[in-house]
Structures are given as C-alpha cells and as structure tokens.
Design a protein around this motif. Structure first.
Motif, PDB file in Angstrom:
ATOM      1  N   GLY A   1       0.796  -1.222   0.000  1.00 61.66           N
ATOM      2  CA  GLY A   1       0.000   0.000   0.000  1.00 61.66           C
ATOM      3  C   GLY A   1       0.827   1.270   0.000  1.00 61.66           C
ATOM      4  N   LEU A   2       2.153   1.131   0.099  1.00 64.60           N
ATOM      5  CA  LEU A   2       3.014   2.314   0.127  1.00 64.60           C
ATOM      6  C   LEU A   2       3.019   3.071  -1.192  1.00 64.60           C
ATOM      7  CD1 LEU A   2       6.036   1.033   2.232  1.00 64.60           C
ATOM      8  CD2 LEU A   2       4.138   2.498   2.965  1.00 64.60           C
ATOM      9  N   GLY A   3       2.527   2.436  -2.238  1.00 67.81           N
ATOM     10  CA  GLY A   3       2.432   3.114  -3.529  1.00 67.81           C
ATOM     11  C   GLY A   3       1.438   4.263  -3.523  1.00 67.81           C
ATOM     12  N   PHE A   4       0.673   4.386  -2.440  1.00 70.85           N
ATOM     13  CA  PHE A   4      -0.310   5.458  -2.324  1.00 70.85           C
ATOM     14  C   PHE A   4       0.349   6.830  -2.459  1.00 70.85           C
ATOM     15  CE2 PHE A   4      -2.813   8.490   0.185  1.00 70.85           C
ATOM     16  CZ  PHE A   4      -4.034   8.388  -0.474  1.00 70.85           C
ATOM     17  N   ALA A   5       1.506   7.001  -1.846  1.00 74.36           N
ATOM     18  CA  ALA A   5       2.197   8.297  -1.897  1.00 74.36           C
ATOM     19  C   ALA A   5       2.590   8.652  -3.332  1.00 74.36           C
ATOM     20  CB  ALA A   5       3.426   8.274  -0.997  1.00 74.36           C
ATOM     21  N   ALA A   6       3.145   7.693  -4.066  1.00 71.61           N
ATOM     22  CA  ALA A   6       3.537   7.945  -5.453  1.00 71.61           C
ATOM     23  C   ALA A   6       2.315   8.231  -6.318  1.00 71.61           C
ATOM     24  CB  ALA A   6       4.310   6.748  -6.008  1.00 71.61           C
ATOM     25  N   GLU A   7       1.236   7.505  -6.080  1.00 71.61           N
ATOM     26  CA  GLU A   7       0.020   7.720  -6.860  1.00 71.61           C
ATOM     27  C   GLU A   7      -0.569   9.100  -6.578  1.00 71.61           C
ATOM     28  OE1 GLU A   7      -4.270   5.540  -7.499  1.00 71.61           O
ATOM     29  OE2 GLU A   7      -2.463   4.318  -7.315  1.00 71.61           O
ATOM     30  N   LEU A   8      -0.575   9.484  -5.327  1.00 71.15           N
ATOM     31  CA  LEU A   8      -1.097  10.797  -4.949  1.00 71.15           C
ATOM     32  C   LEU A   8      -0.253  11.920  -5.544  1.00 71.15           C
ATOM     33  CD1 LEU A   8      -3.301  12.148  -3.241  1.00 71.15           C
ATOM     34  CD2 LEU A   8      -1.693  12.121  -1.331  1.00 71.15           C
ATOM     35  N   ALA A   9       1.062  11.747  -5.495  1.00 69.68           N
ATOM     36  CA  ALA A   9       1.971  12.780  -5.997  1.00 69.68           C
ATOM     37  C   ALA A   9       1.912  12.939  -7.514  1.00 69.68           C
ATOM     38  CB  ALA A   9       3.399  12.466  -5.568  1.00 69.68           C
ATOM     39  N   THR A  10       1.548  11.876  -8.216  1.00 71.54           N
ATOM     40  CA  THR A  10       1.571  11.929  -9.687  1.00 71.54           C
ATOM     41  C   THR A  10       0.190  11.913 -10.318  1.00 71.54           C
ATOM     42  OG1 THR A  10       1.738   9.512  -9.882  1.00 71.54           O
ATOM     43  CG2 THR A  10       3.813  10.756  -9.729  1.00 71.54           C
ATOM     44  N   ARG A  11      -0.859  12.025  -9.539  1.00 71.86           N
ATOM     45  CA  ARG A  11      -2.214  11.857 -10.083  1.00 71.86           C
ATOM     46  C   ARG A  11      -2.591  12.883 -11.144  1.00 71.86           C
ATOM     47  NH1 ARG A  11      -5.657  13.507  -4.758  1.00 71.86           N
ATOM     48  NH2 ARG A  11      -4.850  15.627  -4.655  1.00 71.86           N
TER      49      ARG A  11
ATOM     50  N   SER B   1      -0.352  14.261 -13.205  1.00 71.46           N
ATOM     51  CA  SER B   1       0.676  14.272 -14.242  1.00 71.46           C
ATOM     52  C   SER B   1       0.192  13.563 -15.502  1.00 71.46           C
ATOM     53  CB  SER B   1       1.957  13.606 -13.731  1.00 71.46           C
ATOM     54  OG  SER B   1       1.786  12.218 -13.644  1.00 71.46           O
ATOM     55  N   GLU B   2       0.979  13.700 -16.541  1.00 71.40           N
ATOM     56  CA  GLU B   2       0.652  13.059 -17.815  1.00 71.40           C
ATOM     57  C   GLU B   2       0.739  11.534 -17.708  1.00 71.40           C
ATOM     58  OE1 GLU B   2       2.514  13.113 -22.260  1.00 71.40           O
ATOM     59  OE2 GLU B   2       2.360  15.042 -21.205  1.00 71.40           O
ATOM     60  N   HIS B   3       1.644  11.057 -16.856  1.00 70.00           N
ATOM     61  CA  HIS B   3       1.847   9.618 -16.665  1.00 70.00           C
ATOM     62  C   HIS B   3       1.759   9.290 -15.165  1.00 70.00           C
ATOM     63  CE1 HIS B   3       3.021   9.271 -20.841  1.00 70.00           C
ATOM     64  NE2 HIS B   3       3.880  10.269 -20.665  1.00 70.00           N
ATOM     65  N   PRO B   4       0.543   9.239 -14.631  1.00 68.92           N
ATOM     66  CA  PRO B   4       0.425   8.955 -13.197  1.00 68.92           C
ATOM     67  C   PRO B   4       0.891   7.534 -12.876  1.00 68.92           C
ATOM     68  CG  PRO B   4      -1.730   8.933 -14.242  1.00 68.92           C
ATOM     69  CD  PRO B   4      -0.747   9.389 -15.284  1.00 68.92           C
ATOM     70  N   LEU B   5       1.479   7.407 -11.696  1.00 67.85           N
ATOM     71  CA  LEU B   5       1.896   6.091 -11.209  1.00 67.85           C
ATOM     72  C   LEU B   5       0.741   5.507 -10.411  1.00 67.85           C
ATOM     73  CD1 LEU B   5       5.464   7.099  -9.981  1.00 67.85           C
ATOM     74  CD2 LEU B   5       4.863   5.925 -12.104  1.00 67.85           C
ATOM     75  N   LEU B   6       0.147   4.466 -10.918  1.00 66.50           N
ATOM     76  CA  LEU B   6      -1.017   3.856 -10.277  1.00 66.50           C
ATOM     77  C   LEU B   6      -0.594   2.685  -9.384  1.00 66.50           C
ATOM     78  CD1 LEU B   6      -3.446   3.981 -13.322  1.00 66.50           C
ATOM     79  CD2 LEU B   6      -3.195   5.635 -11.450  1.00 66.50           C
ATOM     80  N   TRP B   7       0.451   2.901  -8.613  1.00 64.76           N
ATOM     81  CA  TRP B   7       1.016   1.828  -7.803  1.00 64.76           C
ATOM     82  C   TRP B   7       0.076   1.354  -6.707  1.00 64.76           C
ATOM     83  CZ3 TRP B   7       6.596   4.082  -6.998  1.00 64.76           C
ATOM     84  CH2 TRP B   7       7.262   4.056  -8.234  1.00 64.76           C
ATOM     85  N   TRP B   8      -0.700   2.251  -6.134  1.00 61.19           N
ATOM     86  CA  TRP B   8      -1.623   1.846  -5.076  1.00 61.19           C
ATOM     87  C   TRP B   8      -2.841   1.161  -5.690  1.00 61.19           C
ATOM     88  CZ3 TRP B   8      -6.446   3.883  -3.110  1.00 61.19           C
ATOM     89  CH2 TRP B   8      -6.786   3.379  -1.861  1.00 61.19           C
ATOM     90  N   SER B   9      -3.429   1.771  -6.683  1.00 58.55           N
ATOM     91  CA  SER B   9      -4.624   1.195  -7.314  1.00 58.55           C
ATOM     92  C   SER B   9      -4.356  -0.182  -7.897  1.00 58.55           C
ATOM     93  CB  SER B   9      -5.129   2.104  -8.435  1.00 58.55           C
ATOM     94  OG  SER B   9      -5.500   3.360  -7.935  1.00 58.55           O
ATOM     95  N   GLN B  10      -3.179  -0.364  -8.475  1.00 58.74           N
ATOM     96  CA  GLN B  10      -2.877  -1.623  -9.155  1.00 58.74           C
ATOM     97  C   GLN B  10      -2.259  -2.689  -8.254  1.00 58.74           C
ATOM     98  OE1 GLN B  10      -0.445  -0.466 -12.491  1.00 58.74           O
ATOM     99  NE2 GLN B  10      -2.225   0.102 -13.731  1.00 58.74           N
ATOM    100  N   PHE B  11      -1.548  -2.272  -7.192  1.00 63.38           N
ATOM    101  CA  PHE B  11      -0.768  -3.254  -6.442  1.00 63.38           C
ATOM    102  C   PHE B  11      -1.180  -3.469  -4.996  1.00 63.38           C
ATOM    103  CE2 PHE B  11       2.229  -1.712  -9.757  1.00 63.38           C
ATOM    104  CZ  PHE B  11       2.203  -2.876 -10.519  1.00 63.38           C
ATOM    105  N   HIS B  12      -2.015  -2.554  -4.418  1.00 67.16           N
ATOM    106  CA  HIS B  12      -2.440  -2.784  -3.037  1.00 67.16           C
ATOM    107  C   HIS B  12      -3.383  -3.981  -2.990  1.00 67.16           C
ATOM    108  CE1 HIS B  12      -3.039  -2.110   1.118  1.00 67.16           C
ATOM    109  NE2 HIS B  12      -4.303  -1.733   1.008  1.00 67.16           N
ATOM    110  N   HIS B  13      -3.136  -4.850  -2.047  1.00 66.06           N
ATOM    111  CA  HIS B  13      -3.829  -6.129  -1.866  1.00 66.06           C
ATOM    112  C   HIS B  13      -3.439  -7.129  -2.954  1.00 66.06           C
ATOM    113  CE1 HIS B  13      -7.197  -5.209   1.198  1.00 66.06           C
ATOM    114  NE2 HIS B  13      -6.099  -4.563   1.496  1.00 66.06           N
ATOM    115  N   VAL B  14      -2.325  -6.876  -3.622  1.00 68.40           N
ATOM    116  CA  VAL B  14      -1.844  -7.815  -4.630  1.00 68.40           C
ATOM    117  C   VAL B  14      -0.447  -8.314  -4.241  1.00 68.40           C
ATOM    118  CG1 VAL B  14      -1.218  -8.140  -7.053  1.00 68.40           C
ATOM    119  CG2 VAL B  14      -3.206  -6.751  -6.474  1.00 68.40           C
TER     120      VAL B  14
END
Length: 192
Positions: A39-49, A51-64
């Motif tokens: 779930g730590l990808g939340f910070a990267a996703e929030l910071a890049t939401r 941007s042109e290329h958001p990092l969807l690390w929380w949406s795609q990888f939390h609970h995975v």
C-alpha cells in the motif's frame, strides 16, 4: 482492517509464547503488518495523479503484491531465519494470514469498493477472494475488535510487563508499564 488493528492482532499472537524473546514477538508482529507494504504506492500515486503519466502503484498493487501465498512463504521463512524457532515462524504465518482474513472481511471502502485478494499469486492469478458481506473499514466490528485488542494489550502490559512499545524502545515500554501499574495497582488480598 486498519494498520493499528493489524498491529494488535499480531501483538496478541506474539504474547502467546511465554518464553518468547523480544525478537520473536517482533517477527510475529511484523509478519502481520508486512502485507500492507504493497500500500506504500499510495504516496507515489497521490503525488503523480495530475501528471501526464500517473503512477497507479496503489490502485494496481495494493492487496496484490503482499496479500498472497508467495508473500506468506517469504514472511514465514524470514521469521524462521531471524528467530530460529519453528513456533515463531508458525505464529508469524498465522499473523500474516489473520491480516488477509481481516482485509477479506473488514476492508470495504467508503464507496463500497472491495479489493479482491489473489491468494495464489505468484502461482496463479485466480481465484481472487472476496466476500459479498464484507463490512466497511470504519464499521463497528472493526472498532470493537480494535478496542478488544487494545484492552488485551493493556492487560498484557500490566500483568507481564511487555507492550507493543518494546518493539520501538525498551525504555518507552518500561516507562509505559510503570505508569500503567501506578495508575492501576494490583488488588491486595486480605485474609480474615
């Protein structure tokens, strides 16, 4: 479930072993928290939401990434490597799986969304576990469980002199236990 509840679930398991060392208890508690590292990808996703290329690390990888059999095997092996005690590894595995169970039954989002748990990863992406009756993260069962576990942690601190604070600082644990024991002294029994 929230991270605090996961911590207290792990702590309750960790206090089962009367001959447990501090490192043993830490292995068991950490095993119950490790799944949420994904779930730590939340910070990267929030910071890049925006941007042109958001990092969807929380949406795609939390609970995975951390909520599966492969992660369970790694966590259990790490607990055994650190503690060199089979029962500690077994309780670490139980702590890990109780985290998954807690998320399965009590982690529905405020919008009703559920995160399925792909338990058999990395061996198979199916099936994904969900339950139709999952309660919300802030629902009363989670609150009640957290209060019960917190009460148990206070009881263990008062009666055995150990608290989750020992995982961060033995001095903080000792101060907490001494303060708790001053505020709630033992009952003195009298004969007669």
């Amino acid at each position: 479930m929230n991270p605090l509840t996961h911590l207290f679930v792990g702590w309750s398991l960790a206090t089962l072993g009367r001959d447990a060392r501090r490192v043993d208890r830490a292995c068991i508690v950490v095993a119950g928290l490790v799944p949420d590292l994904d779930g730590l990808g939340f910070a990267a996703e929030l910071a890049t939401r925006e941007s042109e290329h958001p990092l969807l690390w929380w949406s795609q990888f939390h609970h995975v990434l951390g909520h599966n059999l492969g992660a369970a095997v790694l966590v259990t092996a790490a607990a055994f490597a650190v503690s060199r005690r089979g029962w500690v590894a077994a309780l670490a595995a139980a702590s890990f799986h109780l985290h998954l169970l807690g998320d399965l039954v009590g982690a529905r989002g405020p919008d009703g969304a559920q995160w399925p748990i792909p338990y058999l990863l990395p061996f198979s992406a199916t099936p994904e576990w969900t339950v139709s009756w999952q309660w919300a993260l802030n629902a009363w069962p989670n609150v009640a469980l957290t209060v019960a576990l917190l009460t148990h942690a206070f009881w263990i601190a008062w009666s055995r002199g150990i608290s989750p604070l020992e995982l961060l600082s033995q001095r903080a644990n000792d101060v907490f236990v001494a303060t708790l024991r001053r505020r709630v002294p033992p009952t003195i029994s009298r004969e007669g």
